[in-house]
Motif scaffolding. Structure first.
Motif, PDB file in Angstrom:
ATOM      1  N   TYR A  10       2.289   1.653  -3.433  1.00  0.00           N
ATOM      2  CA  TYR A  10       1.210   2.041  -4.350  1.00  0.00           C
ATOM      3  C   TYR A  10       0.891   3.523  -4.194  1.00  0.00           C
ATOM      4  CZ  TYR A  10      -3.472   2.362  -6.347  1.00  0.00           C
ATOM      5  OH  TYR A  10      -4.567   2.753  -7.059  1.00  0.00           O
ATOM      6  N   ASP A  11       0.780   3.985  -2.944  1.00  0.00           N
ATOM      7  CA  ASP A  11       0.492   5.402  -2.713  1.00  0.00           C
ATOM      8  C   ASP A  11       1.600   6.293  -3.261  1.00  0.00           C
ATOM      9  OD1 ASP A  11      -1.907   4.781  -1.513  1.00  0.00           O
ATOM     10  OD2 ASP A  11      -1.121   4.893   0.533  1.00  0.00           O
ATOM     11  N   ILE A  60      -4.104   3.421 -13.459  1.00  0.00           N
ATOM     12  CA  ILE A  60      -4.577   2.931 -12.161  1.00  0.00           C
ATOM     13  C   ILE A  60      -4.601   1.404 -12.145  1.00  0.00           C
ATOM     14  CG2 ILE A  60      -6.633   2.780 -10.674  1.00  0.00           C
ATOM     15  CD1 ILE A  60      -5.115   5.320 -10.275  1.00  0.00           C
ATOM     16  N   MET A  61      -5.113   0.797 -13.216  1.00  0.00           N
ATOM     17  CA  MET A  61      -5.172  -0.664 -13.272  1.00  0.00           C
ATOM     18  C   MET A  61      -3.777  -1.274 -13.260  1.00  0.00           C
ATOM     19  SD  MET A  61      -8.365  -1.291 -15.870  1.00  0.00           S
ATOM     20  CE  MET A  61      -7.927  -2.983 -16.128  1.00  0.00           C
ATOM     21  N   ASN A  71       0.827  -1.208   0.000  1.00  0.00           N
ATOM     22  CA  ASN A  71       0.000   0.000   0.000  1.00  0.00           C
ATOM     23  C   ASN A  71       0.861   1.257   0.000  1.00  0.00           C
ATOM     24  OD1 ASN A  71      -2.383  -1.412  -0.039  1.00  0.00           O
ATOM     25  ND2 ASN A  71      -2.698  -1.317   2.160  1.00  0.00           N
ATOM     26  N   SER A 108      -1.077   0.039 -11.864  1.00  0.00           N
ATOM     27  CA  SER A 108      -0.541   0.201 -10.513  1.00  0.00           C
ATOM     28  C   SER A 108      -1.190  -0.770  -9.535  1.00  0.00           C
ATOM     29  CB  SER A 108      -0.763   1.632 -10.032  1.00  0.00           C
ATOM     30  OG  SER A 108      -0.076   2.534 -10.851  1.00  0.00           O
ATOM     31  N   GLU A 109      -2.500  -1.013  -9.690  1.00  0.00           N
ATOM     32  CA  GLU A 109      -3.170  -1.980  -8.820  1.00  0.00           C
ATOM     33  C   GLU A 109      -2.652  -3.391  -9.063  1.00  0.00           C
ATOM     34  OE1 GLU A 109      -7.303  -1.407  -9.637  1.00  0.00           O
ATOM     35  OE2 GLU A 109      -7.438   0.367  -8.342  1.00  0.00           O
ATOM     36  N   HIS A 110      -2.344  -3.714 -10.309  1.00  0.00           N
ATOM     37  CA  HIS A 110      -1.794  -5.035 -10.612  1.00  0.00           C
ATOM     38  C   HIS A 110      -0.418  -5.208  -9.978  1.00  0.00           C
ATOM     39  CE1 HIS A 110      -0.667  -8.663 -12.704  1.00  0.00           C
ATOM     40  NE2 HIS A 110       0.402  -8.047 -13.165  1.00  0.00           N
ATOM     41  N   THR A 123       1.439   6.324  -7.176  1.00  0.00           N
ATOM     42  CA  THR A 123       0.251   6.943  -7.769  1.00  0.00           C
ATOM     43  C   THR A 123      -0.040   8.309  -7.164  1.00  0.00           C
ATOM     44  OG1 THR A 123      -1.209   5.839  -6.193  1.00  0.00           O
ATOM     45  CG2 THR A 123      -0.810   4.721  -8.298  1.00  0.00           C
ATOM     46  N   ARG A 170       0.622  -3.706  -7.310  1.00  0.00           N
ATOM     47  CA  ARG A 170       0.396  -3.827  -5.872  1.00  0.00           C
ATOM     48  C   ARG A 170      -0.019  -5.252  -5.503  1.00  0.00           C
ATOM     49  NH1 ARG A 170      -4.035  -4.205  -2.970  1.00  0.00           N
ATOM     50  NH2 ARG A 170      -3.977  -3.615  -0.797  1.00  0.00           N
ATOM     51  N   ASP A 171      -0.981  -5.803  -6.245  1.00  0.00           N
ATOM     52  CA  ASP A 171      -1.436  -7.166  -5.961  1.00  0.00           C
ATOM     53  C   ASP A 171      -0.320  -8.181  -6.154  1.00  0.00           C
ATOM     54  OD1 ASP A 171      -3.927  -6.140  -5.409  1.00  0.00           O
ATOM     55  OD2 ASP A 171      -4.764  -6.636  -7.381  1.00  0.00           O
TER      56      ASP A 171
END
Length: 108
Positions: free
Chosen positions: A40-41, A70-71, A37, A73-75, A44, A77-78
């Protein structure tokens, strides 16, 4: 109908066998998530300042490009959380040939 009933009983019986996670595993999972997290923060930060473009025919930034960033960056992160939980020794940082992977960004 009998097969469905037998399958449901078998699933219920097997679900009782699942052991809960230990406190150490829960702490490790929480640490991996917190680290992902934070990264990610940080990656982004520029995207978080984007305000909604409601009511405008043409927004200041293409929504499709924003959603793609965004997608991506979320990938990342996951994937970082999964790698951290799987290996634990590389801080969950995805590596390619010994080099950390950068979150994808669209460059205009």
């Amino acid at each position: 109908m009998k097969h469905f009933l037998l399958a449901a009983i078998a699933c219920l019986g097997l679900s009782a066998c699942a052991a809960p996670e230990s406190q150490a595993q829960q702490a490790e999972d929480a640490a991996c998530t917190a680290q992902a997290n934070a990264q990610y923060d940080q990656s982004t930060l520029d995207l978080q300042g984007r305000t909604a473009q409601n009511g405008l025919r043409y927004g200041a930034m293409p929504t499709l490009a924003f959603n793609g960033q965004i997608m991506g960056s979320e990938h990342v992160r996951d994937s970082q959380i999964q790698n951290c939980e799987k290996t634990g020794n590389n801080n969950g940082q995805p590596m390619v040939n010994g080099t950390p992977v950068v979150a994808p960004h669209i460059i205009n």
